[in-house]
Write a protein that holds these residues in place. Structure first.
Motif, PDB file in Angstrom:
ATOM      1  N   VAL A  27       0.861  -1.179   0.000  1.00 19.04           N
ATOM      2  CA  VAL A  27       0.000   0.000   0.000  1.00 19.04           C
ATOM      3  C   VAL A  27       0.898   1.230   0.000  1.00 19.04           C
ATOM      4  O   VAL A  27       1.849   1.323   0.770  1.00 19.04           O
ATOM      5  N   VAL A  28       0.597   2.177  -0.899  1.00 17.29           N
ATOM      6  CA  VAL A  28       1.365   3.422  -1.020  1.00 17.29           C
ATOM      7  C   VAL A  28       0.413   4.588  -0.844  1.00 17.29           C
ATOM      8  O   VAL A  28      -0.690   4.596  -1.401  1.00 17.29           O
ATOM      9  N   ARG A  29       0.844   5.575  -0.064  1.00 17.75           N
ATOM     10  CA  ARG A  29       0.052   6.791   0.160  1.00 17.75           C
ATOM     11  C   ARG A  29       0.544   7.870  -0.810  1.00 17.75           C
ATOM     12  O   ARG A  29       1.737   8.098  -0.949  1.00 17.75           O
ATOM     13  N   ILE A  30      -0.404   8.539  -1.457  1.00 19.41           N
ATOM     14  CA  ILE A  30      -0.090   9.586  -2.439  1.00 19.41           C
ATOM     15  C   ILE A  30       0.233  10.885  -1.715  1.00 19.41           C
ATOM     16  O   ILE A  30      -0.445  11.278  -0.775  1.00 19.41           O
ATOM     17  N   SER A  31       1.253  11.556  -2.207  1.00 20.28           N
ATOM     18  CA  SER A  31       1.622  12.881  -1.704  1.00 20.28           C
ATOM     19  C   SER A  31       2.005  13.718  -2.911  1.00 20.28           C
ATOM     20  O   SER A  31       2.918  13.371  -3.653  1.00 20.28           O
ATOM     21  N   GLY A  32       1.286  14.786  -3.146  1.00 17.53           N
ATOM     22  CA  GLY A  32       1.593  15.646  -4.280  1.00 17.53           C
ATOM     23  C   GLY A  32       0.452  15.700  -5.279  1.00 17.53           C
ATOM     24  O   GLY A  32      -0.515  14.941  -5.191  1.00 17.53           O
ATOM     25  N   ALA A  33       0.588  16.600  -6.237  1.00 13.72           N
ATOM     26  CA  ALA A  33      -0.495  16.866  -7.183  1.00 13.72           C
ATOM     27  C   ALA A  33      -0.206  16.400  -8.606  1.00 13.72           C
ATOM     28  O   ALA A  33      -0.983  16.676  -9.506  1.00 13.72           O
ATOM     29  N   SER A  34       0.870  15.680  -8.827  1.00 17.66           N
ATOM     30  CA  SER A  34       1.237  15.332 -10.201  1.00 17.66           C
ATOM     31  C   SER A  34       0.249  14.396 -10.886  1.00 17.66           C
ATOM     32  O   SER A  34       0.223  14.323 -12.106  1.00 17.66           O
ATOM     33  N   MET A  35      -0.581  13.690 -10.120  1.00 13.92           N
ATOM     34  CA  MET A  35      -1.534  12.763 -10.729  1.00 13.92           C
ATOM     35  C   MET A  35      -2.984  13.249 -10.642  1.00 13.92           C
ATOM     36  O   MET A  35      -3.914  12.487 -10.879  1.00 13.92           O
ATOM     37  N   LEU A  36      -3.171  14.534 -10.301  1.00 17.99           N
ATOM     38  CA  LEU A  36      -4.523  15.093 -10.305  1.00 17.99           C
ATOM     39  C   LEU A  36      -5.098  15.050 -11.711  1.00 17.99           C
ATOM     40  O   LEU A  36      -4.372  15.248 -12.663  1.00 17.99           O
ATOM     41  N   PRO A  37      -6.333  14.785 -11.908  1.00 16.70           N
ATOM     42  CA  PRO A  37      -7.378  14.547 -10.909  1.00 16.70           C
ATOM     43  C   PRO A  37      -7.517  13.064 -10.527  1.00 16.70           C
ATOM     44  O   PRO A  37      -8.372  12.725  -9.729  1.00 16.70           O
ATOM     45  N   THR A  38      -6.673  12.197 -11.077  1.00 19.48           N
ATOM     46  CA  THR A  38      -6.801  10.759 -10.830  1.00 19.48           C
ATOM     47  C   THR A  38      -6.590  10.413  -9.367  1.00 19.48           C
ATOM     48  O   THR A  38      -7.371   9.666  -8.776  1.00 19.48           O
ATOM     49  N   TYR A  39      -5.501  10.940  -8.790  1.00 23.23           N
ATOM     50  CA  TYR A  39      -5.179  10.682  -7.384  1.00 23.23           C
ATOM     51  C   TYR A  39      -4.839  11.995  -6.710  1.00 23.23           C
ATOM     52  O   TYR A  39      -4.221  12.868  -7.319  1.00 23.23           O
ATOM     53  N   ARG A  40      -5.209  12.102  -5.435  1.00 17.02           N
ATOM     54  CA  ARG A  40      -4.960  13.304  -4.643  1.00 17.02           C
ATOM     55  C   ARG A  40      -4.081  12.961  -3.439  1.00 17.02           C
ATOM     56  O   ARG A  40      -4.014  11.816  -3.024  1.00 17.02           O
TER      57      ARG A  40
END
Length: 159
Positions: A27-40
């Motif tokens: 499991v990985v937690r997302i940090s950052g906006a590079s994959m917006l809007p897919t992941y936050r």
């Protein structure tokens, strides 16, 4: 004794299955906006471990961060909890044409293929550090492929 063995067999099988799952998934937690809007930021994703050889175009991958100047580390990947990871979309795999937005970085001509053992990755968001900055991503820097988003954890739901 036989009855005890019959009862312990399913428990042993379950324990073995959990060990295999822990090695195969992370499991990985997302940090950052590079994959917006897919992941936050704060999203958690389930990642199936694989090398870059197991990646198909369009899949979202988790990979080790590049060093300054787009240089890549060598050797084994660190444990998932002991490193910072990037999450990006694979937009080209070996044999695919090099995407136009990456051509200058990798010194490719129109129609040149992505070389064997390499991927091209881009963030979904408008601001992303990705193959436009690093060039090709070596297969051995890929931790795995995102399988699905997970429900928010209790600690991120309260923030």
């Amino acid at each position: 004794m036989r009855r005890v063995m019959i009862l312990l067999a399913p428990i042993a099988a379950l324990a073995a299955g959990l060990v295999v799952a822990r090695r195969r998934f992370v499991v990985v937690r997302i940090s950052g906006a590079s994959m917006l809007p897919t992941y936050r930021t704060g999203d958690r994703v389930l990642v199936r471990r694989t090398t870059g050889a197991g990646v198909r175009r369009g899949q979202v991958v988790v990979l080790q961060t590049a060093l300054p100047g787009g240089k890549w580390r060598t050797g084994p990947l660190p444990p998932p909890g002991a490193a910072r990871w990037f999450i990006k979309r694979a937009v080209a795999v070996p044999g695919d044409p090099v995407p136009a937005q990456v051509m200058a970085r990798v010194e490719a001509a129109p129609g040149d293929p992505v070389p064997a053992g390499r991927l091209v990755v881009l963030g979904d968001g408008p601001v992303s550090e990705d193959s436009r900055a690093w060039g090709y991503v070596p297969f051995d820097r890929v931790l795995g492929v995102v399988v699905r988003r997970l429900a928010p954890s209790a600690e991120s739901a309260g923030s």
